[in-house]
Design an enzyme around this catalytic site. Structure first.
Site, PDB file in Angstrom:
ATOM      1  N   ARG A  59       0.835  -1.207   0.000  1.00  0.00           N
ATOM      2  CA  ARG A  59       0.000   0.000   0.000  1.00  0.00           C
ATOM      3  C   ARG A  59       0.869   1.257   0.000  1.00  0.00           C
ATOM      4  O   ARG A  59       0.471   2.302  -0.480  1.00  0.00           O
ATOM      5  CB  ARG A  59      -0.962   0.004   1.199  1.00  0.00           C
ATOM      6  CG  ARG A  59      -1.739   1.303   1.351  1.00  0.00           C
ATOM      7  CD  ARG A  59      -3.075   1.161   2.069  1.00  0.00           C
ATOM      8  NE  ARG A  59      -3.034   0.336   3.253  1.00  0.00           N
ATOM      9  CZ  ARG A  59      -2.426   0.678   4.408  1.00  0.00           C
ATOM     10  NH1 ARG A  59      -1.817   1.838   4.525  1.00  0.00           N
ATOM     11  NH2 ARG A  59      -2.433  -0.148   5.441  1.00  0.00           N
ATOM     12  N   LYS A 209      -5.193   7.514 -19.489  1.00  0.00           N
ATOM     13  CA  LYS A 209      -5.435   8.079 -20.824  1.00  0.00           C
ATOM     14  C   LYS A 209      -4.180   7.993 -21.703  1.00  0.00           C
ATOM     15  O   LYS A 209      -3.785   6.921 -22.063  1.00  0.00           O
ATOM     16  CB  LYS A 209      -5.928   9.517 -20.669  1.00  0.00           C
ATOM     17  CG  LYS A 209      -7.057   9.686 -19.646  1.00  0.00           C
ATOM     18  CD  LYS A 209      -8.337   9.025 -20.091  1.00  0.00           C
ATOM     19  CE  LYS A 209      -9.412   9.027 -19.016  1.00  0.00           C
ATOM     20  NZ  LYS A 209      -9.741  10.344 -18.475  1.00  0.00           N
TER      21      LYS A 209
HETATM   22  C1  LIG Z   1     -10.119  10.763 -17.292  1.00  0.00           C
HETATM   23  C2  LIG Z   1      -9.688  12.030 -16.721  1.00  0.00           C
HETATM   24  C3  LIG Z   1      -9.549  12.168 -15.340  1.00  0.00           C
HETATM   25  C4  LIG Z   1      -9.878  11.052 -14.380  1.00  0.00           C
HETATM   26  O1  LIG Z   1      -9.039   9.958 -14.553  1.00  0.00           O
HETATM   27  P1  LIG Z   1      -9.480   8.446 -14.155  1.00  0.00           P
HETATM   28  O2  LIG Z   1      -8.225   7.674 -14.375  1.00  0.00           O
HETATM   29  O3  LIG Z   1     -10.592   8.061 -15.063  1.00  0.00           O
HETATM   30  O4  LIG Z   1      -9.908   8.484 -12.744  1.00  0.00           O
HETATM   31  C5  LIG Z   1      -9.132  13.383 -14.854  1.00  0.00           C
HETATM   32  N1  LIG Z   1      -8.873  14.422 -15.671  1.00  0.00           N
HETATM   33  C6  LIG Z   1      -8.991  14.322 -17.006  1.00  0.00           C
HETATM   34  C7  LIG Z   1      -8.688  15.498 -17.849  1.00  0.00           C
HETATM   35  C8  LIG Z   1      -9.400  13.137 -17.579  1.00  0.00           C
HETATM   36  O5  LIG Z   1      -9.538  13.034 -18.898  1.00  0.00           O
END
Ligand SMILES: *Cc1c(COP(=O)(O)O)cnc(C)c1O
Length: 399
Positions: A59, A209
């Site tokens: 953790r 992303k």
């Molecule tokens: C997807 C996204 C998030 C959140 O990320 P997760 O990994 O889905 O929790 C935050 N900011 C932006 C700009 C995003 O595109």
């Protein structure tokens, strides 16, 4: 050669890995072990209190996860990095570390939908004042900042209308009132935009992303000074939103091609944006690379390229969206972005599904807005695909 002389592509491939390669392996191993064993009780103690490098429990830290953190840290040019189970965990843990009841935070209206929910739903109920200024309106943000705040939270380009805020100018404004300046650099990517060089204190990414790039692992990461990152790390190690080693490995592997993927995504986005501008069914195209974009000049100044994200509004609103999107052959209709495949979705279903139509309207998000995350396919095929989809719809909708 210092780290500064080394180009981004070389860093993406090599950075941060060496000390994690064991037994002559050329790739960072996935360490799934939850705990680490010690024969020497004094050594165990020293590692446990942070006096000596090492791992105690999953953790807190993990070698595979650390290799990922080190790579992002070097790409963003920060002193330290820590990671999280998701991008939202990175955002919520960072805010929770620094904000106490009675504090004030300034941000903009069209941050990522989940972030916006933290601002409108979760922070106010802890008696934290949230001021959301007009996105891209620098005077309006500066006016809110001048009233005083603990945190100035930025996102540029924004999701989904890719609005641009001047990072350097905002960092200055924030520091004048002693605020910690934080930015969500998910859309920028470390390849196109390095906010720490522009004066920002902390950079956050949803690693899910562009960093990972293959839509197969969730993660988040925070980069900045030792002093600030340590505090957030401590909050996260206790509260438990730790990144999984397998997700860290997949993201680390994805990052080796980050510079090549992002380069192709930018090229494709620019070409698709220009193509969409020629379509009669398209009301508006939002892309910072277009000279018609209101803050194109700022984007040019602070970004190396304009990113893989664009959006466009279609005539006929939701009905046209419903007809058009299923006709696309080379696009996932999905909530994700930043992957090698082109992905499309209505903002009302994806980034801003948590908002009411009224809230979306207030953020300048039309119900017929389609967000496109450009993949790395050959652009000729993507444009041909959109062309055939438009033909189907144009024959059905009288325009
Ligand atoms: C997807 C996204 C998030 C959140 O990320 P997760 O990994 O889905 O929790 C935050 N900011 C932006 C700009 C995003 O595109």
């Amino acid at each position: 050669m210092t780290q500064k002389d080394i180009q981004m592509g070389t860093k993406a491939v090599w950075a941060g890995e060496k000390e994690y390669l064991v037994h002559g392996a050329t790739q960072v191993p996935v360490v799934l072990s939850v705990a680490y064993t010690y024969d020497d009780m004094d050594e165990w103690y020293d590692v446990a209190i942070g006096k000596k490098k090492g791992h105690i429990y999953g953790r807190n830290t993990n070698p595979t996860v650390q290799a990922f953190e080190d790579k992002v840290k070097i790409l963003e040019g920060g002193e330290a990095a820590t990671s999280f189970s998701t991008g939202m965990a990175a955002i919520s843990n960072t805010l929770a570390t620094f904000l106490l009841p009675g504090d004030r935070i300034v941000s903009v209206k069209d941050t990522y939908g989940g972030t916006n929910k933290i601002f409108t739903e979760f922070l106010p109920r802890q008696n934290i004042e949230v001021a959301l200024a007009e996105t891209g309106n620098h005077e309006s943000i500066e006016a809110e900042v001048a009233k005083g705040c603990k945190i100035l939270y930025l996102e540029t380009p924004t999701n989904p209308t890719v609005k641009i805020t001047d990072i350097e100018r905002m960092a200055k404004a924030g520091h004048e009132v002693g605020a910690i300046v934080i930015i969500d650099n998910t859309f920028g990517t470390p390849i196109n935009q390095n906010p720490l060089e522009l004066g920002v204190d902390l950079v956050i990414h949803s690693a899910t992303k562009f960093l990972g790039g293959h839509a197969d692992a969730l993660g988040g990461v925070l980069v900045g000074s030792h002093e600030l990152v340590e505090q957030v790390y401590h909050y996260r190690e206790i509260n438990g939103a730790t990144m999984d080693p397998m997700a860290a490995y997949l993201t680390l592997r994805g990052m080796k091609t980050l510079h090549i993927r992002v380069r192709e995504q930018c090229k494709n986005a620019m070409a698709l944006a220009k193509y969409l501008q020629t379509k009669e069914l398209v009301e508006d195209v939002f892309y910072p690379g277009l000279e018609t974009h209101p803050n194109h000049d700022i984007a040019k100044k602070q970004m190396k390229d304009f990113g893989g994200m664009l959006s466009f509004a279609v005539k006929g609103g939701v009905d046209t969206v419903r007809d058009l999107l299923p006709k696309l052959q080379y696009a996932h209709r999905a909530a994700n972005l930043g992957a090698v495949e082109t992905t499309v979705g209505p903002a009302r279903t994806t980034s801003h599904v948590e908002c009411t139509p009224e809230e979306r309207a207030a953020m300048g998000i039309p119900e017929g807005l389609i967000r496109v995350s450009c993949g790395i396919e050959n652009i000729e095929d993507i444009i041909a695909d959109f062309e055939q989809a438009f033909k189907h719809v144009e024959s059905a909708v009288k325009i």
